[in-house]
Design a protein around this motif. Structure first.
Motif, PDB file in Angstrom:
ATOM      1  N   SER A 183       0.829  -1.403  -0.132  1.00 17.26           N
ATOM      2  CA  SER A 183      -0.127   0.074   0.074  1.00 17.26           C
ATOM      3  C   SER A 183       0.908   1.319   0.085  1.00 17.26           C
ATOM      4  CB  SER A 183      -0.863   0.025   1.249  1.00 17.26           C
ATOM      5  OG  SER A 183      -0.240   0.050   2.412  1.00 17.26           O
ATOM      6  N   SER A 184       1.890   1.133   0.630  1.00 20.32           N
ATOM      7  CA  SER A 184       2.722   2.383   0.573  1.00 20.32           C
ATOM      8  C   SER A 184       4.303   1.925   0.735  1.00 20.32           C
ATOM      9  CB  SER A 184       2.476   3.185   1.800  1.00 20.32           C
ATOM     10  OG  SER A 184       2.699   2.553   2.939  1.00 20.32           O
ATOM     11  N   LEU A 185       5.295   2.851   0.357  1.00 21.36           N
ATOM     12  CA  LEU A 185       6.704   2.387   0.422  1.00 21.36           C
ATOM     13  C   LEU A 185       7.362   3.206   1.695  1.00 21.36           C
ATOM     14  CD1 LEU A 185       7.856   2.856  -3.362  1.00 21.36           C
ATOM     15  CD2 LEU A 185       7.524   0.702  -2.004  1.00 21.36           C
ATOM     16  N   ARG A 186       8.158   2.186   2.179  1.00 25.63           N
ATOM     17  CA  ARG A 186       8.893   3.039   3.481  1.00 25.63           C
ATOM     18  C   ARG A 186      10.203   3.224   2.830  1.00 25.63           C
ATOM     19  NH1 ARG A 186       6.789  -1.429   6.341  1.00 25.63           N
ATOM     20  NH2 ARG A 186       8.571  -2.477   6.699  1.00 25.63           N
ATOM     21  N   LEU A 187      10.762   4.376   3.579  1.00 26.82           N
ATOM     22  CA  LEU A 187      12.328   4.746   3.180  1.00 26.82           C
ATOM     23  C   LEU A 187      13.172   3.653   4.068  1.00 26.82           C
ATOM     24  CD1 LEU A 187      12.245   8.539   3.651  1.00 26.82           C
ATOM     25  CD2 LEU A 187      12.506   7.223   1.446  1.00 26.82           C
ATOM     26  N   PRO A 188      14.150   3.323   3.432  1.00 20.44           N
ATOM     27  CA  PRO A 188      15.106   2.353   3.706  1.00 20.44           C
ATOM     28  C   PRO A 188      16.054   2.860   5.083  1.00 20.44           C
ATOM     29  CG  PRO A 188      15.961   3.055   1.888  1.00 20.44           C
ATOM     30  CD  PRO A 188      14.591   3.602   1.830  1.00 20.44           C
ATOM     31  N   VAL A 189      16.287   2.078   6.176  1.00 24.18           N
ATOM     32  CA  VAL A 189      16.719   2.509   7.437  1.00 24.18           C
ATOM     33  C   VAL A 189      18.283   2.005   7.360  1.00 24.18           C
ATOM     34  CG1 VAL A 189      16.636   2.595   9.888  1.00 24.18           C
ATOM     35  CG2 VAL A 189      14.553   2.839   8.494  1.00 24.18           C
ATOM     36  N   VAL A 190      19.082   2.870   7.559  1.00 25.11           N
ATOM     37  CA  VAL A 190      20.407   2.139   8.153  1.00 25.11           C
ATOM     38  C   VAL A 190      20.816   1.828   9.499  1.00 25.11           C
ATOM     39  CG1 VAL A 190      22.856   2.628   7.601  1.00 25.11           C
ATOM     40  CG2 VAL A 190      21.298   3.432   5.843  1.00 25.11           C
ATOM     41  N   THR A 191      21.194   0.564   9.877  1.00 22.41           N
ATOM     42  CA  THR A 191      21.515   0.441  11.252  1.00 22.41           C
ATOM     43  C   THR A 191      22.744  -0.007  11.327  1.00 22.41           C
ATOM     44  OG1 THR A 191      20.655  -2.003  10.673  1.00 22.41           O
ATOM     45  CG2 THR A 191      18.761  -0.341  11.389  1.00 22.41           C
ATOM     46  N   SER A 192      23.363   0.003  12.481  1.00 24.52           N
ATOM     47  CA  SER A 192      24.572  -0.270  12.735  1.00 24.52           C
ATOM     48  C   SER A 192      24.399  -1.660  13.684  1.00 24.52           C
ATOM     49  CB  SER A 192      25.342   0.837  13.630  1.00 24.52           C
ATOM     50  OG  SER A 192      25.237   1.847  12.763  1.00 24.52           O
ATOM     51  N   HIS A 193      25.402  -2.475  13.308  1.00 25.69           N
ATOM     52  CA  HIS A 193      25.276  -3.646  14.036  1.00 25.69           C
ATOM     53  C   HIS A 193      26.744  -3.849  14.761  1.00 25.69           C
ATOM     54  CE1 HIS A 193      21.862  -5.948  12.086  1.00 25.69           C
ATOM     55  NE2 HIS A 193      21.847  -4.760  11.222  1.00 25.69           N
TER      56      HIS A 193
END
Length: 487
Positions: A183-193
């Motif tokens: 239904s909608s697109l989410r912006l990608p999220v950069v996460t630190s591991h």
């Protein structure tokens, strides 16, 4: 140059307390080889160094690699938790774990001199930390490198709700049309591991030495360091890799007039203008950089007074100083030659304060040691953070610990193994030859050598060791294995 009188009072007070000798026990081992396993020459450890805090330990090997260890008990317990643990367990000894390793040097070839430059790490020295990063210097025979080691977090892109199967190479959705079920697109999220240590060479200091580098030493100003070979000592700025200043040059006009070479050099731990260097004739010179740009003359000369008597072919060979170390406060200086360990007061140049026999029982075997080149082995020495004890290595992977405070008679002979005291044997019935302070440590050593079941192995030698700056912890190298002992 007085080195501080308060430190002398501390040493004297400590000796007056008559503290019992330390009881050494095995703590940790890294790279332990199984019985019968052959050690590859490139895996043999050739340098060991603790950093100033004692939280990190670096080793270098003949294969040009540098391996870093960090203190694990300090990492996982800090603040209030550590205070509570120290209440329950008042005596805690440092425990280390593997951190990372990197290839510091590779084999090279000097085309001008047609010489191979092996990758073996000769020395490692820690520099001041900054912004959570570790900095250290490492050197082989010709090239010095300045390394930065910092934890880098691994970043990943997540929370994408587009259909991965419909994506093209650049990550966009095929035909520019998203999945009909979304239904909608989410912006990608950069996460630190989790973070991973990464080593990066910041600078290379090449082509400044015609002979093999035997020493590097950091200055207390945090900006400069020295490097020494057989005939010269150069002064460097950490930020400038294409220029150095020659401050000591002992090369004669004619090489046939050469009578001694530089064997080790060390900056004073607190006075940035002072440094000491040792020679193959057994002398140590203290120089002051404020006197002149080229320090051909020394401020003080420390050497053993001539006792007279007969001298043999080996006298000068075994007098050569292989290593020197300043005590933490800078008042005292420790030196190691082939047979002895000596403690010097830099305010007293009439002779050493104390002389400790490391393996006097080898004197009758000097001819054999010369034939197999063992007489030229370079044993290192180290001194405890409080300046009360010193340690150095010997053969059969043995190392010896001496109490160096005034009036102390403490000596210990330990083996680099899981059972460090197994080579202790009763003192032989015949009295060993002692010569005042020069005989300190001869009894237990003679016992070890005098027992047929504990004959010394001259092919296994403990050349490299380091003392933790704040704790009674010694790290030593036996072949490719790193052993640690605490007391």
């Amino acid at each position: 140059m007085n080195g501080g009188g308060d430190d002398e009072d501390v040493v004297v007070a400590a000796s007056a307390d008559a503290s019992p000798p330390l009881q050494w026990r095995f703590s940790q081992v890294f790279g332990e080889r199984s019985a019968g396993e052959e050690v590859q020459p490139v895996d043999m450890i050739s340098a060991i160094e603790f950093d100033h805090s004692g939280d990190h330990l670096a080793t270098g090997d003949r294969g040009g690699r540098v391996v870093l260890f960090e203190r694990s008990d300090a990492k996982h317990s800090s603040g209030a938790r550590r205070d509570l643990e120290e209440t329950d367990y008042p005596v805690r000894h440092p425990e280390f774990c593997y951190k990372t390793e990197f290839q510091s040097h590779d084999p090279a070839f000097d085309y001008l001199k047609s010489l191979e430059i092996e990758e073996k790490i000769n020395k490692i020295r820690w520099c001041q930390t900054a912004n959570g990063a570790l900095f250290l210097l490492s050197t082989n025979d010709k090239i010095i490198k300045y390394w930065k080691v910092q934890d880098k977090k691994i970043k990943k892109i997540c929370d994408i709700n587009a259909n991965p199967s419909g994506a093209v190479g650049n990550g966009t959705v095929a035909n520019g049309v998203p999945d009909a079920n979304i239904s909608s697109l989410r912006l990608p999220v950069v996460t630190s591991h989790e973070s991973s240590p990464v080593a990066k060479c910041r600078r290379v200091y090449p082509h400044a030495h015609d002979y093999h580098i035997n020493s590097i030493s950091n200055n207390s100003d945090g900006e400069t360091f020295i490097s020494a070979d057989d005939l010269r000592i150069n002064l460097w700025n950490l930020e400038i890799s294409n220029q150095s200043f020659n401050i000591v040059d002992v090369k004669p006009e004619k090489m046939e007039d050469l009578s001694e070479v530089i064997t080790a050099a060390e900056f004073h731990p607190t006075h940035c203008n002072m440094l000491a260097y040792s020679s193959s004739k057994g002398s140590i010179r203290l120089i002051d950089l404020r006197q002149s740009a080229l320090c051909d003359s020394h401020s003080k000369l420390f050497e053993e007074p001539d006792a007279g008597g007969s001298k043999s072919f080996f006298t000068e060979i075994i007098a050569s100083v292989s290593d020197i170390k300043f005590a933490k406060e800078g008042r005292y200086l420790l030196s190691r030659d082939y047979m002895t360990l000596k403690l010097w007061d830099i305010n007293m140049d009439s002779g050493p304060l104390s002389t400790f026999q490391v393996h006097e029982y080898l004197k009758p075997k000097l001819c054999d040691l010369y034939e197999n080149d063992s007489i030229f082995d370079k044993f290192e020495c180290c001194i405890s953070g409080n300046g009360l004890r010193a340690a150095t290595g010997s053969y059969s992977n043995l190392f010896r610990v001496f109490g160096v405070s005034p009036g102390s008679t403490e000596t210990a002979t330990l083996e680099a193994s899981r059972n460090p005291t197994r080579r202790h044997v009763p003192v032989p019935s015949r009295p060993p030859r002692l010569g005042g302070m020069a005989g300190r440590g001869s009894e237990s050593a003679a016992g070890v050598d005098g027992n047929s079941n504990n004959a010394l192995d001259y092919t296994t030698k403990l050349l490299h060791l380091a003392w933790h700056p704040n704790e009674n912890l010694i790290a030593c190298a036996a072949g490719n294995s790193l052993y640690m002992y605490c007391a």
